[in-house]
Enzyme design. Structure first.
Site, PDB file in Angstrom:
ATOM      1  CG  LEU A 220       4.943  13.776  22.207  1.00 42.48           C
ATOM      2  CD1 LEU A 220       4.271  12.799  21.270  1.00 42.48           C
ATOM      3  CD2 LEU A 220       5.817  14.739  21.428  1.00 42.48           C
TER       4      LEU A 220
ATOM      5  CD  GLU B   5      10.026  16.789  22.689  1.00 43.64           C
ATOM      6  OE1 GLU B   5       9.240  17.558  22.101  1.00 43.64           O
ATOM      7  OE2 GLU B   5      10.069  15.568  22.465  1.00 43.64           O
TER       8      GLU B   5
ATOM      9  CD  GLN C 262       9.889   9.639  24.905  1.00 49.90           C
ATOM     10  OE1 GLN C 262       9.819   9.547  23.678  1.00 49.90           O
ATOM     11  NE2 GLN C 262       8.981   9.154  25.718  1.00 49.90           N
ATOM     12  CG  PHE C 263      15.699   9.266  21.689  1.00 53.12           C
ATOM     13  CD1 PHE C 263      16.662   8.270  21.736  1.00 53.12           C
ATOM     14  CD2 PHE C 263      14.365   8.907  21.770  1.00 53.12           C
ATOM     15  CE1 PHE C 263      16.294   6.942  21.845  1.00 53.12           C
ATOM     16  CE2 PHE C 263      13.988   7.568  21.884  1.00 53.12           C
ATOM     17  CZ  PHE C 263      14.960   6.586  21.921  1.00 53.12           C
ATOM     18  CB  ALA C 264      20.470  13.903  22.434  1.00 49.85           C
TER      19      ALA C 264
ATOM     20  CG  HIS D 279      15.843   8.059  17.885  1.00 50.48           C
ATOM     21  ND1 HIS D 279      15.165   8.565  16.806  1.00 50.48           N
ATOM     22  CD2 HIS D 279      14.894   7.619  18.753  1.00 50.48           C
ATOM     23  CE1 HIS D 279      13.855   8.428  17.010  1.00 50.48           C
ATOM     24  NE2 HIS D 279      13.670   7.859  18.180  1.00 50.48           N
TER      25      HIS D 279
END
Lengths: 357, 326
Positions: free
Chosen positions: B58, B60, B82-84, B129
């Site tokens: 985990l 980024e 996973q999300f912007a 999200h």
């Protein structure tokens, strides 16, 4: 209470500050140290010349590597040509050993991108100025080697301050999980600009930051080129044989300012610096080679003359390098020039025509 | 030809790229056994193995940085964030490294990576999200920013992004993932990057948008048609490079334009498009350049989210306002 886990960080030193070699590592070939010494000496001469060029307005901000020649040349000297170096900005010795030319290094610090288009080690990364953000590039490069089943190693060099950033930990952690052929070499020169190592971490060593990533951490006297070559060499061979990454901490000292734009007298004592001079790497290696009959006064004099001649030729070539075309600002941004840059390129070309026409 | 959702089209393009090129590797959190939080990589681990579809820790920053390292070695990494809202730690890599490598090494090194992430609101997700970072990303020299608006364009544009020799950020509109289906042929044919698409032809006003906003733009165009207003719909698709030619040609034809996007208006991508229209198509304009965007505030949580997003009704109102100019 039980102890859940215990760790230790080994420390290596073979060649002490007096030039005495105690318990040499197995297989040490003293002859191999001669070219290492020559490059260390050239690195120091280059460094002095670069600072002089900056002081006379012929180079821009330059980070001296004075005092760190054993670490930088030593680590490069145990890499193979096909390994990839991911450097930061104080590894002049490693660049020179890897085949980057003095002209290219001058060009880079003069503000010319062609200095990063090196003709020698084509796959090495350019100097990374943002701190620690290149650590993850090493994991990516190593993942590519692993994917292609190549016996190559990514060697990432960083400073002690860089270990304070999350980027370093994320890269060490990933390298451990994926068992990547990566070596993280932390050159601990005592100072991250004005902040001493003791204010950078509460850890006893920087090497132990490897432990949280589940990989080995080792420490060596970074002014002892025999120890540098031993620990970095072992880490590289470990990586190459598929046993995964290592963090290597090399204890050295920055004998001068952070860069030519810095004044280290503001934050550290003259006593500390003069004490560090007694530990410097070049003299101790020269003493060893002289004692072993591998280096004489005449060799030293010839080397000094050679180095000066090489440097003067490089400076002349650097100063005579024609400027880049203005259009080079946009020409390399993408493989293919996008529409929005076509007009800007034409504007740059017209400005150039105005200059020279 | 199969009728696919945008999500299935993304999956199909990834599978095709993995099949065609051994240098393509997927990396990201939960992309393996789980198939990604939205299942964009579903089934790919079983089919291509864990060397090609790699779960990461985990983290980024190192996902983006490793993609840079792989890409510089000539591989084709496709990284998923996973999300912007979780991708901002990747900006350091995009700005300081990916976008600059080619130019600062004068072409010695390049960075053919893709960073995929779902973007935009409207799915009532938790905080962080629902962001629309395309404006910030498009300001970065050296990278490309692409956002598809339909399943077929997602397939073709993603293949193009993976094959592109430069770093591409591929923004997948979360709201469109399962909203609609269209026929998608798995022919391996890429769509061009840097090209806008005319989604609907019209003569009275150009409605310019990208990604999920085109759903409401399309609905508004239909409503306007029923009221006798012929709207042309432009899907910008590539924010960088920007296809100014298609946009300007449309505005020169219609004389009016409304730019619609979810991201905040202030310094948004719409401002750049508006500025280009003002400087290149001024004499064709019969009305001021219109912009309908998200509010200049933080994306609200689910209860007020629909009021934040440009709706079809607000697009119609804004368009009719511009039609009042003669």
């Amino acid at each position: 209470m039980k102890t859940a886990a215990q760790f230790s960080v080994p420390y290596f030193q073979f060649l002490d500050a007096r030039g005495e070699l105690a318990e040499p590592p197995p297989g040490l070939a003293l002859n191999a140290l001669i070219p290492v010494y020559r490059t260390m000496a050239f690195t120091r001469a280059f460094d002095a010349r670069a600072v002089a060029l900056q002081r006379t307005g012929q180079l821009r901000t330059f980070p001296s590597s004075l005092g760190e020649e054993a670490a930088t040349v030593g680590l490069a000297s145990v890499m193979r040509a096909e390994d990839v170096l991911l450097p930061t900005y104080r590894e002049t010795g490693a660049f020179l050993w890897r085949g980057v030319t003095p002209v290219e290094i001058f060009l880079y610090w003069a503000g010319d991108e062609r200095g990063s288009c090196v003709a020698g080690p084509r796959e090495d990364f350019p100097i990374s100025v943002p701190i620690a953000s290149h650590c993850g590039h090493a994991t990516g490069v190593a993942a590519a080697f692993q994917h292609r089943k190549q016996a190559r190693v990514a060697v990432c060099v960083l400073g002690d301050g860089a270990t304070s950033k999350g980027d370093f930990y994320e890269a060490v952690n990933l390298a451990g999980i994926w068992r990547l052929p990566t070596v993280f070499v932390v050159i601990n020169n005592g100072w991250a600009i004005s902040v001493p190592a003791a204010r950078q971490t509460a850890c006893a060593t920087f090497a132990q930051k490897a432990i949280a990533g589940g990989i080995p951490g080792v420490q060596a006297d970074g002014n002892d080129v025999v120890a540098v070559r031993h620990v970095v060499g072992q880490a590289i061979e470990r990586a190459r044989s598929g046993d995964g990454p290592t963090v290597v901490e090399l204890l050295s000292y920055r004998l001068t300012d952070h860069t030519t734009a810095d004044d280290a007298r503001r934050y550290r004592s003259a006593e500390e610096v003069s004490a560090a001079w007694a530990e410097e790497p070049l003299v101790r290696l020269r003493k060893l080679l002289a004692r072993e009959g591998l280096w004489a006064k005449a060799d030293e004099e010839a080397l000094i003359a050679d180095n000066q001649a090489r440097l003067e030729a490089a400076v002349a070539e650097y100063l005579a390098t024609p400027p880049q075309p203005l259009t080079s600002i946009v020409d390399y941004l993408y493989a293919e020039l996008p529409a929005e840059l076509v007009a800007q390129r034409a504007e740059l070309a017209a400005r150039e025509g105005g200059h020279h026409g | 030809m199969a009728e696919l959702t945008l999500l299935e089209a993304v999956n199909l393009a990834l599978a095709r790229a993995l099949e065609d090129d051994p240098d393509v590797v997927l990396i990201g959190q939960d992309i393996g056994v789980n198939g990604g939080v939205f299942r964009a990589t579903g089934g790919l681990l079983a089919r291509f193995g864990e060397q090609r579809v790699r779960d990461t820790p985990l983290a980024e920053t190192v996902i983006a940085a490793s993609a840079v390292g792989m890409a510089v070695q000539g591989m084709k990494p496709v990284a998923e964030i996973q999300f912007a809202g979780f991708m901002y730690s990747c900006f350091d890599q995009l700005i300081n490294h990916a976008g600059r490598l080619r130019t600062r090494t004068r072409g010695r090194l390049s960075c053919p990576m893709v960073l995929r992430t779902p973007v935009g609101g409207g799915i009532h997700a938790p905080e962080h999200h629902s962001e629309s970072p395309e404006g910030w990303l498009s300001h970065i020299p050296g990278i490309k920013v692409v956002t598809p608006a339909s399943p077929a364009s997602a397939y073709g544009l993603l293949l193009a992004a993976i094959r592109d020799p430069d770093p591409v950020v591929f923004l997948e509109p979360t709201r469109l993932y399962r909203l609609l289906k269209e026929p998608v042929e798995d022919d391996g044919v890429a769509l061009p990057l840097g090209r806008a698409f005319v989604r609907r032809e019209g003569t009275d006003i150009s409605l310019i948008g990208w990604g999920a906003a085109l759903v409401e733009v399309g609905q508004a165009a239909q409503t306007l048609a029923e009221q006798g207003v012929s709207a042309e719909v432009i899907d910008v698709a590539s924010l960088r490079p920007l296809d100014s030619e298609t946009i300007l040609a449309s505005v020169k034809k219609t004389g009016r334009c409304l730019i619609v996007h979810e991201a905040p208006r202030l310094y948004g991508a719409g401002a750049e498009i508006a500025a280009q229209i003002a400087s290149e198509a001024l004499m064709s304009l019969v009305a001021p350049v219109g912009r309908l965007a998200g509010y200049d505030t933080v994306m609200p949580l689910a209860r007020l989210e629909d009021d934040y997003l440009p709706s079809a009704a607000r697009i119609v109102d804004a368009a009719l306002g511009l039609m009042a100019y003669r």
